[in-house]
Scaffold this motif. Sequence first.
Motif, PDB file in Angstrom:
ATOM      1  N   LEU A   2      61.952 -23.701 -28.645  1.00  0.00           N
ATOM      2  CA  LEU A   2      61.552 -23.927 -27.259  1.00  0.00           C
ATOM      3  C   LEU A   2      61.784 -25.397 -26.946  1.00  0.00           C
ATOM      4  O   LEU A   2      61.507 -26.256 -27.782  1.00  0.00           O
ATOM      5  CB  LEU A   2      60.068 -23.594 -27.070  1.00  0.00           C
ATOM      6  N   GLY A   3      62.282 -25.691 -25.742  1.00  0.00           N
ATOM      7  CA  GLY A   3      62.503 -27.093 -25.401  1.00  0.00           C
ATOM      8  C   GLY A   3      62.465 -27.313 -23.905  1.00  0.00           C
ATOM      9  O   GLY A   3      62.618 -26.366 -23.118  1.00  0.00           O
ATOM     10  N   GLY A   4      62.260 -28.560 -23.523  1.00  0.00           N
ATOM     11  CA  GLY A   4      62.304 -28.953 -22.125  1.00  0.00           C
ATOM     12  C   GLY A   4      61.826 -30.384 -21.985  1.00  0.00           C
ATOM     13  O   GLY A   4      61.165 -30.903 -22.898  1.00  0.00           O
ATOM     14  N   PRO A   5      62.132 -31.035 -20.866  1.00  0.00           N
ATOM     15  CA  PRO A   5      61.576 -32.370 -20.644  1.00  0.00           C
ATOM     16  C   PRO A   5      60.065 -32.274 -20.506  1.00  0.00           C
ATOM     17  O   PRO A   5      59.565 -31.266 -19.970  1.00  0.00           O
ATOM     18  CB  PRO A   5      62.233 -32.840 -19.342  1.00  0.00           C
ATOM     19  N   PRO A   6      59.302 -33.255 -21.005  1.00  0.00           N
ATOM     20  CA  PRO A   6      57.844 -33.201 -20.867  1.00  0.00           C
ATOM     21  C   PRO A   6      57.467 -32.873 -19.428  1.00  0.00           C
ATOM     22  O   PRO A   6      57.992 -33.458 -18.484  1.00  0.00           O
ATOM     23  CB  PRO A   6      57.404 -34.605 -21.282  1.00  0.00           C
ATOM     24  N   PHE A   7      56.553 -31.893 -19.254  1.00  0.00           N
ATOM     25  CA  PHE A   7      56.195 -31.415 -17.913  1.00  0.00           C
ATOM     26  C   PHE A   7      55.436 -32.527 -17.192  1.00  0.00           C
ATOM     27  O   PHE A   7      54.415 -33.006 -17.692  1.00  0.00           O
ATOM     28  CB  PHE A   7      55.340 -30.156 -18.041  1.00  0.00           C
ATOM     29  N   PRO A   8      55.898 -32.961 -16.008  1.00  0.00           N
ATOM     30  CA  PRO A   8      55.311 -34.157 -15.390  1.00  0.00           C
ATOM     31  C   PRO A   8      53.986 -33.919 -14.688  1.00  0.00           C
ATOM     32  O   PRO A   8      53.336 -34.883 -14.283  1.00  0.00           O
ATOM     33  CB  PRO A   8      56.398 -34.587 -14.390  1.00  0.00           C
ATOM     34  N   GLU A   9      53.580 -32.642 -14.532  1.00  0.00           N
ATOM     35  CA  GLU A   9      52.340 -32.358 -13.807  1.00  0.00           C
ATOM     36  C   GLU A   9      51.245 -31.943 -14.781  1.00  0.00           C
ATOM     37  O   GLU A   9      51.518 -31.353 -15.816  1.00  0.00           O
ATOM     38  CB  GLU A   9      52.585 -31.233 -12.788  1.00  0.00           C
TER      39      GLU A   9
END
Length: 300
Positions: free
Chosen positions: A240-247
């Motif tokens: 699983l991956g993604g940019p750190p969630f900003p909210e």
Amino acid sequence: MSTPLFRVERIASHASSVGGLPITRALPTASRRMVGAWCFADHAGPADLSPERRMKVGPHPHTGLQTFSWMIEGEILHRDSLGSEQMLRPGQVNLMTAGRGISHSEESQTERLHLAQLWIALPDAARHGPPAFEHFATLPRLKLGGFTAALLTGCYADARSPVPTHTPLLGMDLASAGAASTTLTLDPSFEHGLMVLEGALEVAVGAETYSLATGELLYVAPGPEAAKLHCDAAARLLVLGGPPFPESILLWWNFVGRSGEEIARYALDWNAGRGDFGHVEGFDGPRLVAPDPSGLRLRG
Ligand code: MN
């Protein structure tokens, strides 16, 4: 030549159960709430369920998230308040977008069952949108060293999954029937969670090598451009991956929101039969009741 050190956390899954089915949950845990927008990661099975122990999850609501079901073995019947009735079979994904509100039921149709149930937090711009349901019968398959990979969502090498998301995300299932090695290319702007579903794997990130057992999730903060994978015997890994969630989100029961007040209102609306949750036709059994939300206003 020195190899850089990257921030890595080893996270143990905890045991739980969903609709009578034993599961292990890797997200959220006390030390790690999310990986990118992935905010919930359950691994169910592999299990052989007797007919009286089959998974049967009655109608229940969701808000502010997408449910992402990845079927490895067995079959599950999905019904929802949009009128969808969809069998989910091995190698397939069901993507249900809750938006401002939806309800659904899930029932296993086979004794053998093995799947990952994941949730994706919707960004604020999408979380009040209309609900939706999509079924994906086939996904791109890649050969990575000795591993066979299914690209569940996002892009890898030249392949692109048809499963859309509202924020950049990667989801990939890597399986091997025996010893295998590969180097996984990582997007250095993404954080990653490497979750061992079956067997054991060694994961090398930078100068460190981590030996992971079934049920462990290795969290890798943004930075590295590759991870080396190795297994000595049959193994399966969910990436699983993604940019750190900003909210900052609040996840409670089956709801994702932004404040305790908002989530308490979802729970009271569902239990009173109000709100945007609709009605699931065709399910034989009672709908689930939300827990008492009265302590929630203190949070968020
Ligand atoms: Mn659900």
